[in-house]
Scaffold this motif. Structure first.
Motif, short mmCIF file in Angstrom:
data_model
loop_
_atom_site.label_atom_id
_atom_site.label_comp_id
_atom_site.label_asym_id
_atom_site.label_seq_id
_atom_site.Cartn_x
_atom_site.Cartn_y
_atom_site.Cartn_z
N LEU A 75 0.84 -0.94 0.13
CA LEU A 75 0.20 -0.47 -0.20
C LEU A 75 0.50 1.22 -0.18
O LEU A 75 0.72 2.85 -1.06
N THR A 133 0.73 3.42 -3.01
CA THR A 133 -0.11 5.67 -2.70
C THR A 133 1.23 6.43 -2.63
O THR A 133 1.17 7.39 -3.14
N TYR A 160 -9.69 -6.04 -3.24
CA TYR A 160 -9.21 -5.13 -1.90
C TYR A 160 -9.95 -3.48 -2.65
O TYR A 160 -9.84 -3.28 -3.23
N GLU A 179 -9.13 0.45 -1.85
CA GLU A 179 -8.26 1.18 -1.08
C GLU A 179 -8.34 2.91 -1.55
O GLU A 179 -9.47 2.89 -2.29
N ARG A 206 -6.16 0.78 3.38
CA ARG A 206 -6.40 -0.27 2.90
C ARG A 206 -7.58 -1.79 3.24
O ARG A 206 -7.21 -1.61 4.33
N LEU A 218 -7.71 -5.06 3.03
CA LEU A 218 -7.83 -6.34 2.07
C LEU A 218 -8.99 -8.42 2.34
O LEU A 218 -8.46 -8.24 3.87
#
Length: 249
Positions: A11, A15, A199, A201, A219, A221
């Motif tokens: 992540l 990101t 997932y 996010e 996030r 998942l």
């Protein structure tokens, strides 16, 4: 402070790339704090400091725990060779479960492969295919997501939906239980196959000034059956939240 797991790595790595493209900045530095859960039995959530380091040039990029070299780089498509540190791990002493404390340790590794991003007016595709380079799991991980960036003044919101695929070697190393471990711990032996983990996010960025920004990322998942069926695991999902402040040069 414990090392962050693979979920956090994936992540933060993704990101950071998203934020860097949103800000159109060559260099961004910052710091924050993150909370990440573990799927293993009686593993506590970790709270840890998060450094934010983003660098972009026409040929190279560096985001968080990874970097890459562009093979193709224009406004619509970005293809690169990438490498990143994936500190997914299992440390028996970090579990309060007596059976898990008798299992073997699973170590973190360096992943390398290809990363691709495609931008359209309806959002953008982000995908990475990478494999273990240090002979730990000998596994392969593929991650793909579709995201949409919405900007209103100083506020940028980027929701996304995606899926991560872990190969059988990847799942076996981190969630399998060998016959030797089974005899020591009392857990049933388990051989894991490959699996898909969907997932959701969300990243939020707010510009305080031309240089200073605050951000938040999260996030959720959903773990595949190949992970949740492991006797090492007692959760069907895991997640991460992180927030911090950055300065763009």
């Amino acid at each position: 402070m414990k090392v962050i797991n693979q979920l956090a790595t994936g992540l933060l790595f993704a990101t950071a790339a998203t934020v860097a493209h949103a800000e159109d900045s060559k260099l961004t530095l910052g710091a924050g704090v993150g909370v990440v859960g573990h799927p293993y039995k009686q593993y506590h959530s970790d709270v840890y400091p998060v450094p934010a380091i983003d660098f972009e040039s026409n040929n190279f990029w560096f985001h968080g725990l990874g970097g890459g070299y562009y093979l193709w780089n224009d406004t619509a498509d970005k293809l690169s060779i990438t490498a990143y540190w994936s500190p997914q791990y299992f440390k028996p002493g970090d579990s309060d479960n007596n059976q898990l404390r008798k299992l073997d340790r699973r170590q973190s590794t360096m992943m390398a492969g290809l990363s691709y991003m495609h931008f359209t007016q309806y959002g953008f595709l982000r995908t990475t295919l990478a494999g273990d380079t240090l002979d730990k799991s000998n596994g392969i991980v593929w991650d793909a997501a579709w995201l949409y960036r919405y900007t209103n003044g100083a506020l940028t919101v980027t929701p996304g939906i995606g899926v991560r695929w872990d190969s059988d070697n990847q799942n076996e190393y981190y969630y399998g239980v060998s016959k030797k471990e089974s005899s020591k711990s009392g857990l049933r032996s388990y051989d894991a196959d490959s699996g898909f983990n969907p997932y959701l996010e969300l990243s939020v960025n707010y510009k305080l000034t031309d240089s200073w920004s605050v951000y938040g990322v999260g996030r959720y998942l959903r773990l595949s059956d190949e992970i949740t069926d492991s006797p090492m695991v007692d959760k069907s999902w895991t997640g991460l939240l992180s927030t911090g402040i950055t300065y763009s040069f």
